[in-house]
Design an enzyme around this catalytic site. Structure first.
Site, PDB file in Angstrom:
ATOM      1  N   HIS A 353      -9.829  47.050  27.352  1.00 55.41           N
ATOM      2  CA  HIS A 353      -9.626  46.050  26.293  1.00 55.41           C
ATOM      3  C   HIS A 353     -10.918  45.290  26.025  1.00 55.41           C
ATOM      4  CE1 HIS A 353      -7.421  42.675  24.216  1.00 55.41           C
ATOM      5  NE2 HIS A 353      -8.490  42.012  24.661  1.00 55.41           N
ATOM      6  N   GLU A 354     -11.524  44.762  27.092  1.00 54.06           N
ATOM      7  CA  GLU A 354     -12.694  43.911  26.902  1.00 54.06           C
ATOM      8  C   GLU A 354     -13.897  44.708  26.404  1.00 54.06           C
ATOM      9  OE1 GLU A 354     -12.448  40.847  26.793  1.00 54.06           O
ATOM     10  OE2 GLU A 354     -10.493  40.614  27.721  1.00 54.06           O
ATOM     11  N   HIS A 357     -13.928  45.236  22.750  1.00 54.71           N
ATOM     12  CA  HIS A 357     -14.490  44.146  21.938  1.00 54.71           C
ATOM     13  C   HIS A 357     -15.944  44.447  21.594  1.00 54.71           C
ATOM     14  CE1 HIS A 357     -11.316  41.233  21.595  1.00 54.71           C
ATOM     15  NE2 HIS A 357     -11.155  41.103  22.896  1.00 54.71           N
ATOM     16  N   GLU A 377      -8.398  41.245  18.168  1.00 53.20           N
ATOM     17  CA  GLU A 377      -7.661  41.345  19.429  1.00 53.20           C
ATOM     18  C   GLU A 377      -6.795  42.601  19.474  1.00 53.20           C
ATOM     19  OE1 GLU A 377      -7.265  39.978  22.444  1.00 53.20           O
ATOM     20  OE2 GLU A 377      -9.089  38.854  22.028  1.00 53.20           O
ATOM     21  N   HIS A 441      -4.734  36.057  19.762  1.00 48.27           N
ATOM     22  CA  HIS A 441      -3.939  36.808  20.732  1.00 48.27           C
ATOM     23  C   HIS A 441      -2.489  36.961  20.275  1.00 48.27           C
ATOM     24  CE1 HIS A 441      -7.339  35.495  23.281  1.00 48.27           C
ATOM     25  NE2 HIS A 441      -7.122  36.626  23.916  1.00 48.27           N
TER      26      HIS A 441
END
Length: 747
Positions: A353-354, A357, A377, A441
């Site tokens: 996920h990160e 980004h 997100e 989020h």
């Protein structure tokens, strides 16, 4: 009785048939093959640099072809190429040498063909590049904003830089100030604050360090790549150019970072327990490896930025920090050790996920606020989930649950649910006008739900042992196309068509175009994309090969320019065509584009019917109301609603005056009707055809009444009567909201 029984049986049979069709649609799986020509080419670093260099060399010619202003320049940021030779070049923009934030665009070229996706359609221009507000004032505003966000250690990261702000409204000269510090979850903060360089108003703030919060979980026994250096092995993956460091508890609460590259004597790392410092490092290295492999094997992407540059993971950040985050500055992932330093946040879905980004920031660069923030997100959730399915780790099999391994809630429930986002108590299942106001989020729920429906379809089902039951906004079923095809569509939309300001309507357009590229506009996949968006209340479904958005009711005035673009998409071969009956006199529809325009010639109430047809002979029609009110002669009126932004750039409502000679009168009456919850916040001007402004109303913080229904008298004798007049309204305070309802000039 017999006839009645027969009719009842027929009705029951019809109901049963409809239920059977819905069940077939719910359980249907579309399995189209992607078109080879739309597949991304795996560019080597040398090939990528060559394409960027070529784009830079022709940037002036490209700017001219796009009819940009003389002071605008294009700066190539990223490039990709399809197997069929189509090249997609992403540009940032400058104006008079200043960066234009929100001015990015993507140019798609193949042979002599050129199309473009823009972050803004506004003409980039500002009256002056000399700021009236000092940089020190912008710095003070930024520090105050950081403090209001709970950052008590915020400090300015260098001096503010002068930019042109074009992410929304009219482009404005602005200061961009950056404040670094610590977020309330312990992760670093890098808050960007945009301040109007003319008025001193804060225009926007956004965070560039994206973080996840929770308690970590290990990935079990996994394979990682290391490099031998003399007598030791380093946790350096030379294939993927990735290193893993020990932060030794540094970095939290504003401390300086202290990092050490992990080494080992026998190349056997960790023991599966958090007490061994190598254990968290193994999980971090594994997450980076699987994420890198996913992007490379699925999309031909050479690392996070597609340029092969080195990335790193850093573990044991701070003391008991329950956070993990991607930072573009160090191009790295950082993981805290969680509560009591016992649960590192190094699970696979957190890592993927990160790091995703980072992919977003190096492609579409979606702004981290409003609907684009939710899409930012959601992109990390979508691609992180795709990595989890790709890795097929038996300790963490692929699912549509976000953060299910980190137990952020303390009760074993996931952080987010893609099949029904509202299960977390905060996220949205469907789009609403309030979506833009939510934390990213939570507004991400709309896109997450779309992606689940596109991948698996609606209704009850079990995937990898996890039970799901996904609803739809219109209670109609949608089929799934499988996560393999769904992820290809999302990635292409992100990297090829989305820009920094893309909202949910824009995401629908981008994914439909991506589906058309990959699978063809006549494919079942193309319709499934549109129907999955309709299932989360974004756009219409396809009916007989046409997705036709219901036109809103219209109100215009005689002699005032009227325009309405009909929005439709077709899944059949050939172009759509448009026709209309019952339009107000003076208006017509363009058969190819669906644009209705003209000058209404007669007052009255009309009920137009617009028909959209495809080349196969299928059509859809929709009716709506169109009211034309009297205007002209001694008075002219604009009845069109226009929203007023909160503490932002002014809005201008135009009014065309025709048929009058000479100058405007010394006592021109200006009647203003504004619906607003705090009229004291409003500053109102009349702008004449010459561009001169006449103040009608000043803002007054002590006036806490609602609405403005006033007639003002203006000496406008210096203005020609004929021409375009404007009502300019600015909301000077954050309090209140509303819109211009109508306004009128009486000569």
């Amino acid at each position: 009785m017999l006839a009645a029984a027969f009719l009842a049986d027929a009705a029951n049979a019809g109901t049963a048939q409809a239920q059977n069709r819905q069940e077939q649609q719910r359980t249907k799986r579309i399995a189209d093959e992607a078109r080879p020509g739309a597949a991304p080419v795996d560019l080597t670093p040398t090939e990528r640099r060559a394409l960027l260099k070529a784009a830079d060399g022709r940037s002036s010619a490209t700017a001219g072809a796009l009819k940009l202003g003389a002071k605008e320049k294009l700066v190539p940021k990223d490039v990709s190429k399809d197997a069929d030779g189509t090249v997609h070049t992403r540009y940032d923009r400058t104006f008079a040498g200043l960066p234009v934030l929100g001015g990015d665009l993507v140019v798609h070229t193949r042979g002599e063909s050129r199309t473009v996706n823009r972050a803004t359609s506004a003409r980039i221009s500002v009256p002056t590049t000399e700021p009236a507000v000092a940089a020190a004032t912008a710095k003070k505003t930024a520090l105050s904003a950081a403090k209001a966000e709970g950052d008590t250690q915020g400090r300015a990261d260098g001096a503010p830089r002068l930019v042109v702000w074009a992410a929304d409204g009219t482009p404005a000269l602005a200061w961009e100030a950056v404040v670094t510090g610590v977020q309330d979850n312990g992760s670093p903060s890098e808050l960007h604050v945009i301040t109007d360089a003319t008025t001193g108003r804060k225009l926007r703030e956004f965070q560039t360090v994206r973080s996840a919060v929770g308690h970590g979980q290990l990935n079990g026994r996994v394979d990682i790549d290391t490099t031998r250096n003399g007598d030791v092995f380093e946790l350096y993956d030379g294939v993927r150019n990735h290193k893993t460091y020990d932060m030794n508890g540094s970095g939290g609460e504003g401390e300086e970072d202290t990092t050490t590259l992990f080494t080992d004597g026998d190349d056997v790392w960790g023991d599966g327990l958090p007490g061994n410092r190598q254990t968290a490092a193994v999980d971090a290295a594994y997450g980076a490896k699987e994420t890198w492999d996913y992007y490379h094997e699925t999309f031909g992407r050479n690392g996070i930025a597609d340029d092969g540059r080195e990335t790193s993971s850093r573990v044991h950040y701070g003391d008991s920090v329950s956070a993990a985050f991607w930072d573009d500055g160090c191009f790295c992932m950082t993981y805290g050790d969680g509560e009591n330093n016992e649960r590192p946040l190094t699970s696979l879905d957190v890592a993927a996920h990160e790091m995703s980004h980072g992919v977003t920031s190096n492609t579409a660069g979606l702004d981290y606020e409003g609907e684009s923030g939710g899409l930012n997100e959601a992109t990390s959730d979508i691609l992180g989930t795709s990595v989890e399915f790709y890795a097929a780790n038996p300790n963490d099999p692929g699912d549509y649950l976000i953060g299910e391994e980190i137990d952020v809630n303390g009760d074993g429930t996931p952080l987010r649910h893609m099949d029904k986002p509202s299960k977390d108590g905060f996220s949205q299942d469907y789009w609403t006008p309030e979506t833009k106001d939510l934390d990213p989020h939570y507004s991400s729920g709309v896109a997450n739900h779309f992606f689940y429906l596109l991948s698996e379809g609606s209704g009850a089902k079990t995937v990898n042992g996890v039970a799901y039951d996904s609803p739809t906004y219109d209670n109609l079923p949608v089929p799934g196309i499988g996560i393999q095809n769904a992820q290809k569509i999302w990635y292409r939309a992100l990297t090829t068509y989305m820009t920094s300001t893309t909202d949910y309507e824009g995401a629908r357009t981008a994914t439909l175009q991506a589906a058309a590229d990959l699978f063809g506009r006549t494919s079942g996949t193309y319709e499934a994309v549109g129907d999955s968006w309709a299932a989360v209340n974004v756009g219409p479904r396809f009916v007989d090969g046409i997705a036709f958005t219901q036109p809103a009711d219209q109100t215009d005035a005689v002699g005032q320019p009227a325009e309405l673009r009909i929005v439709a998409a077709g899944s059949a071969a050939g172009d759509l065509s448009y026709s209309a009956t019952g339009l107000p006199d003076g208006l017509s529809v363009d058969a190819a584009s669906g644009l209705i325009s003209g000058l209404p010639a007669k007052a009255g109430d009309f009920t137009p019917t617009v028909t959209v047809s495809n080349a196969s002979g299928q059509s859809d029609r929709k009716s709506f109301a169109w009211t034309v009110i009297p205007s002209g002669g001694d008075f002219f009126v604009n009845p069109t609603d226009l929203a007023i932004p909160a503490e932002g750039d002014p809005v201008e409502s135009p009014l065309l005056v025709t048929g009058r000679t000479g100058s405007a009168p010394t006592a021109l009456e200006v009647s203003v009707d504004i619906v607003h919850s705090y009229r004291g916040a409003l500053e109102i001007d009349l702008v004449g055809p010459s561009g001169a402004a006449y103040r009608l109303k000043d803002a007054n913080s002590r006036d806490d009444e609602n609405d403005v229904h006033e007639t003002y008298t203006v000496d406008a004798s210096a203005e020609p009567a004929e021409g375009t007049w404007k009502l300019r309204v600015r909301q000077k305070f954050l309090v209140g909201s509303g819109s211009i309802d109508s306004w009128k000039l009486t000569f």
